[in-house]
Design a protein around this motif. Structure first.
Motif, PDB file in Angstrom:
ATOM      1  N   MET A   1      -5.474  -3.220 -22.435  1.00  0.00           N
ATOM      2  CA  MET A   1      -6.240  -3.095 -21.198  1.00  0.00           C
ATOM      3  C   MET A   1      -5.324  -2.592 -20.087  1.00  0.00           C
ATOM      4  SD  MET A   1      -8.390  -5.964 -19.072  1.00  0.00           S
ATOM      5  CE  MET A   1      -9.593  -6.159 -20.385  1.00  0.00           C
ATOM      6  N   ALA A   2      -5.818  -1.631 -19.313  1.00  0.00           N
ATOM      7  CA  ALA A   2      -5.021  -1.067 -18.224  1.00  0.00           C
ATOM      8  C   ALA A   2      -4.773  -2.100 -17.133  1.00  0.00           C
ATOM      9  CB  ALA A   2      -5.732   0.149 -17.634  1.00  0.00           C
ATOM     10  N   LYS A   3      -3.591  -2.078 -16.573  1.00  0.00           N
ATOM     11  CA  LYS A   3      -3.242  -2.980 -15.483  1.00  0.00           C
ATOM     12  C   LYS A   3      -3.656  -2.346 -14.159  1.00  0.00           C
ATOM     13  CE  LYS A   3       0.895  -4.552 -17.959  1.00  0.00           C
ATOM     14  NZ  LYS A   3       2.385  -4.565 -17.933  1.00  0.00           N
ATOM     15  N   VAL A   4      -4.273  -3.143 -13.278  1.00  0.00           N
ATOM     16  CA  VAL A   4      -4.708  -2.665 -11.965  1.00  0.00           C
ATOM     17  C   VAL A   4      -4.316  -3.703 -10.914  1.00  0.00           C
ATOM     18  CG1 VAL A   4      -6.636  -1.901 -10.541  1.00  0.00           C
ATOM     19  CG2 VAL A   4      -6.693  -1.519 -13.013  1.00  0.00           C
ATOM     20  N   ILE A   5      -3.653  -3.246  -9.847  1.00  0.00           N
ATOM     21  CA  ILE A   5      -3.335  -4.167  -8.754  1.00  0.00           C
ATOM     22  C   ILE A   5      -3.571  -3.471  -7.421  1.00  0.00           C
ATOM     23  CG2 ILE A   5      -1.598  -5.478 -10.043  1.00  0.00           C
ATOM     24  CD1 ILE A   5       0.540  -3.969  -8.440  1.00  0.00           C
ATOM     25  N   GLU A   6      -3.836  -4.274  -6.408  1.00  0.00           N
ATOM     26  CA  GLU A   6      -3.848  -3.806  -5.026  1.00  0.00           C
ATOM     27  C   GLU A   6      -2.709  -4.526  -4.323  1.00  0.00           C
ATOM     28  OE1 GLU A   6      -7.604  -4.281  -3.147  1.00  0.00           O
ATOM     29  OE2 GLU A   6      -8.659  -2.963  -4.581  1.00  0.00           O
ATOM     30  N   ILE A   7      -1.860  -3.768  -3.638  1.00  0.00           N
ATOM     31  CA  ILE A   7      -0.654  -4.356  -3.078  1.00  0.00           C
ATOM     32  C   ILE A   7      -0.359  -3.778  -1.702  1.00  0.00           C
ATOM     33  CG2 ILE A   7       0.942  -2.684  -4.143  1.00  0.00           C
ATOM     34  CD1 ILE A   7       2.697  -5.291  -4.761  1.00  0.00           C
ATOM     35  N   GLU A   8       0.239  -4.612  -0.837  1.00  0.00           N
ATOM     36  CA  GLU A   8       0.530  -4.205   0.534  1.00  0.00           C
ATOM     37  C   GLU A   8       2.027  -4.012   0.749  1.00  0.00           C
ATOM     38  OE1 GLU A   8      -1.080  -7.264   2.987  1.00  0.00           O
ATOM     39  OE2 GLU A   8      -3.158  -6.567   2.764  1.00  0.00           O
ATOM     40  N   GLY A   9       2.362  -3.236   1.760  1.00  0.00           N
ATOM     41  CA  GLY A   9       3.752  -3.015   2.140  1.00  0.00           C
ATOM     42  C   GLY A   9       3.808  -2.529   3.573  1.00  0.00           C
ATOM     43  N   ILE A  12       3.420   3.089   2.951  1.00  0.00           N
ATOM     44  CA  ILE A  12       2.799   3.467   1.678  1.00  0.00           C
ATOM     45  C   ILE A  12       3.852   3.474   0.572  1.00  0.00           C
ATOM     46  CG2 ILE A  12       1.648   5.310   0.399  1.00  0.00           C
ATOM     47  CD1 ILE A  12      -0.207   4.001   2.326  1.00  0.00           C
ATOM     48  N   ASP A  13       5.011   4.075   0.864  1.00  0.00           N
ATOM     49  CA  ASP A  13       6.087   4.144  -0.133  1.00  0.00           C
ATOM     50  C   ASP A  13       6.510   2.753  -0.585  1.00  0.00           C
ATOM     51  OD1 ASP A  13       6.370   6.770  -0.672  1.00  0.00           O
ATOM     52  OD2 ASP A  13       8.094   7.129   0.620  1.00  0.00           O
ATOM     53  N   GLU A  14       6.674   1.839   0.380  1.00  0.00           N
ATOM     54  CA  GLU A  14       7.111   0.488   0.023  1.00  0.00           C
ATOM     55  C   GLU A  14       6.060  -0.208  -0.837  1.00  0.00           C
ATOM     56  OE1 GLU A  14       7.407  -3.474   2.519  1.00  0.00           O
ATOM     57  OE2 GLU A  14       9.254  -2.329   2.762  1.00  0.00           O
ATOM     58  N   ALA A  15       4.791  -0.019  -0.503  1.00  0.00           N
ATOM     59  CA  ALA A  15       3.721  -0.633  -1.293  1.00  0.00           C
ATOM     60  C   ALA A  15       3.733  -0.102  -2.729  1.00  0.00           C
ATOM     61  CB  ALA A  15       2.367  -0.371  -0.637  1.00  0.00           C
ATOM     62  N   ILE A  16       3.967   1.209  -2.866  1.00  0.00           N
ATOM     63  CA  ILE A  16       4.037   1.812  -4.206  1.00  0.00           C
ATOM     64  C   ILE A  16       5.204   1.236  -4.986  1.00  0.00           C
ATOM     65  CG2 ILE A  16       4.485   3.957  -5.473  1.00  0.00           C
ATOM     66  CD1 ILE A  16       2.947   5.403  -3.203  1.00  0.00           C
ATOM     67  N   ILE A  35      -5.596   2.701   0.065  1.00  0.00           N
ATOM     68  CA  ILE A  35      -6.725   1.959   0.632  1.00  0.00           C
ATOM     69  C   ILE A  35      -6.585   1.866   2.157  1.00  0.00           C
ATOM     70  CG2 ILE A  35      -7.920  -0.275   0.667  1.00  0.00           C
ATOM     71  CD1 ILE A  35      -6.986  -0.660  -2.218  1.00  0.00           C
ATOM     72  N   GLU A  36      -5.372   1.565   2.605  1.00  0.00           N
ATOM     73  CA  GLU A  36      -5.090   1.496   4.045  1.00  0.00           C
ATOM     74  C   GLU A  36      -3.750   2.165   4.314  1.00  0.00           C
ATOM     75  OE1 GLU A  36      -6.865   0.384   6.486  1.00  0.00           O
ATOM     76  OE2 GLU A  36      -8.486  -0.677   5.433  1.00  0.00           O
ATOM     77  N   TYR A  37      -3.696   3.058   5.301  1.00  0.00           N
ATOM     78  CA  TYR A  37      -2.430   3.702   5.645  1.00  0.00           C
ATOM     79  C   TYR A  37      -1.543   2.787   6.490  1.00  0.00           C
ATOM     80  CZ  TYR A  37      -3.693   8.218   3.717  1.00  0.00           C
ATOM     81  OH  TYR A  37      -4.018   9.233   2.843  1.00  0.00           O
ATOM     82  N   GLY A  38      -2.153   1.798   7.119  1.00  0.00           N
ATOM     83  CA  GLY A  38      -1.389   0.848   7.914  1.00  0.00           C
ATOM     84  C   GLY A  38      -1.085   1.365   9.303  1.00  0.00           C
ATOM     85  N   GLN A  39      -0.686   0.447  10.174  1.00  0.00           N
ATOM     86  CA  GLN A  39      -0.307   0.776  11.546  1.00  0.00           C
ATOM     87  C   GLN A  39       0.962   0.032  11.914  1.00  0.00           C
ATOM     88  OE1 GLN A  39      -3.515  -0.043  14.227  1.00  0.00           O
ATOM     89  NE2 GLN A  39      -4.981   1.274  13.158  1.00  0.00           N
ATOM     90  N   LYS A  40       1.867   0.734  12.599  1.00  0.00           N
ATOM     91  CA  LYS A  40       3.122   0.094  12.994  1.00  0.00           C
ATOM     92  C   LYS A  40       2.905  -0.963  14.071  1.00  0.00           C
ATOM     93  CE  LYS A  40       6.532   3.628  11.900  1.00  0.00           C
ATOM     94  NZ  LYS A  40       7.603   4.493  12.471  1.00  0.00           N
ATOM     95  N   VAL A  52      -2.230  -0.080  -1.166  1.00  0.00           N
ATOM     96  CA  VAL A  52      -2.534   0.898  -2.212  1.00  0.00           C
ATOM     97  C   VAL A  52      -3.099   0.204  -3.445  1.00  0.00           C
ATOM     98  CG1 VAL A  52      -0.768   2.537  -1.471  1.00  0.00           C
ATOM     99  CG2 VAL A  52      -0.204   0.814  -3.176  1.00  0.00           C
ATOM    100  N   LYS A  53      -3.888   0.948  -4.182  1.00  0.00           N
ATOM    101  CA  LYS A  53      -4.399   0.486  -5.472  1.00  0.00           C
ATOM    102  C   LYS A  53      -3.671   1.264  -6.559  1.00  0.00           C
ATOM    103  CE  LYS A  53      -8.668   0.138  -8.209  1.00  0.00           C
ATOM    104  NZ  LYS A  53     -10.117   0.426  -8.232  1.00  0.00           N
ATOM    105  N   ILE A  54      -3.047   0.559  -7.499  1.00  0.00           N
ATOM    106  CA  ILE A  54      -2.272   1.191  -8.562  1.00  0.00           C
ATOM    107  C   ILE A  54      -2.903   0.840  -9.899  1.00  0.00           C
ATOM    108  CG2 ILE A  54       0.003   1.385  -9.648  1.00  0.00           C
ATOM    109  CD1 ILE A  54       1.255   0.596  -7.021  1.00  0.00           C
ATOM    110  N   THR A  55      -3.228   1.878 -10.671  1.00  0.00           N
ATOM    111  CA  THR A  55      -3.888   1.699 -11.966  1.00  0.00           C
ATOM    112  C   THR A  55      -3.056   2.320 -13.066  1.00  0.00           C
ATOM    113  OG1 THR A  55      -6.046   1.864 -10.860  1.00  0.00           O
ATOM    114  CG2 THR A  55      -6.015   2.071 -13.269  1.00  0.00           C
ATOM    115  N   GLN A  56      -2.792   1.554 -14.096  1.00  0.00           N
ATOM    116  CA  GLN A  56      -2.042   2.076 -15.237  1.00  0.00           C
ATOM    117  C   GLN A  56      -2.881   3.115 -15.977  1.00  0.00           C
ATOM    118  OE1 GLN A  56      -1.287  -0.762 -18.330  1.00  0.00           O
ATOM    119  NE2 GLN A  56       0.419   0.394 -19.185  1.00  0.00           N
ATOM    120  N   ARG A  57      -2.277   4.249 -16.279  1.00  0.00           N
ATOM    121  CA  ARG A  57      -2.981   5.296 -17.006  1.00  0.00           C
ATOM    122  C   ARG A  57      -3.178   4.886 -18.457  1.00  0.00           C
ATOM    123  NH1 ARG A  57       0.342  10.556 -14.684  1.00  0.00           N
ATOM    124  NH2 ARG A  57      -0.570  10.548 -12.606  1.00  0.00           N
TER     125      ARG A  57
END
Length: 253
Positions: A1-9, A12-16, A35-40, A52-57
């Protein structure tokens, strides 16, 4: 089963990086959705984390029966006659420091202009900026004299430059585009160093049975350590602590 997570940082780079660190996957093995670009924010007011939402291919998932197939057929060997080089290190050595593959088509854009101006401003003489679009985003290589200034301690300055370049490139764009900035093939050399460190410390843990705590690293560098040891038979890895002091622990299975 593919792994899917939503994660914050914070970015964007840090979240990835945090997501890849958690999933122990490479950038080539996932699909990403911002999902969200964020604001400083200002002085902490109005701050919103990037998400960001990251889904395993699907092609990155290897069924267990395939993983175990070779083990069942292969005859038992008590001792390996000749140690094999790590595949990642072999790949690194084969490239011999080449940043762009043969036949690369270079591009000029707001990022190359920004980085050229930056290097001129800090006095790096006879500097050049080369950039190319790839499947992994925009790759940028910087050349010039005294590039150590731009790398900084453990690549911290280079990471900051890469973050600024990413902001410039993604400004007003609907979709997020990854930007990787390198110089003197630093990132490949650093990756090679971290892989060797991981293997050495894993051997130490397997021999003594005592866990090893590594120094704090960036999410990107932690991911390299996790990935290098993810299939090790004797040790496991996990991250502890809060940024910027988050570090990896290598422990016996």
């Amino acid at each position: 089963m593919a792994k899917v997570i939503e994660i914050e940082g914070k970015t964007i780079d840090e979240a990835i990086y945090l997501g890849l660190d958690q999933l122990k996957l490479t950038i080539d093995e996932v699909d990403m959705e911002v999902i969200e670009y964020g604001q400083k924010g200002f002085m902490g007011i109005g701050y919103k984390p990037a998400k960001v939402k990251i889904t395993q291919r699907e092609e990155a998932i290897i069924p267990d029966f395939i993983l175990n197939k070779d083990k069942e057929k292969a005859p038992h060997k008590e001792k390996r006659e000749k140690p094999r080089k790590d595949k990642k290190i072999e790949a690194f050595e084969e490239k011999k420091g080449e940043y762009f593959p043969e036949g690369t088509e270079f591009v000029e854009n707001e990022v190359t202009e920004f980085l050229q101006g930056l290097m001129n401003h800090i006095g790096i003489k006879e500097s050049t900026v080369k950039a190319a679009n790839t499947d992994n985003g925009l790759l940028v290589n910087l050349e010039g004299n005294d590039m150590g200034i731009l790398i900084g301690r453990r690549g911290e300055t280079l990471d900051a430059v890469q973050y600024l370049a990413s902001l410039v490139y993604n400004k007003d764009k609907e979709d997020y585009h990854r930007v990787t900035v390198d110089t003197e093939n630093y990132r490949k050399k650093r990756e090679n160093t971290l892989i060797r460190l991981a293997k050495k410390k894993a051997g130490q843990v397997a021999k003594t049975g005592k866990k090893v705590v590594l120094e704090p690293m960036s999410p990107f560098e932690r991911r390299i350590i996790h990935f290098a040891l993810q299939n090790d038979k004797f040790v496991t890895t996990y991250s502890e602590g809060e940024e910027p002091n988050r570090h990896i622990v290598i422990d016996k299975k």
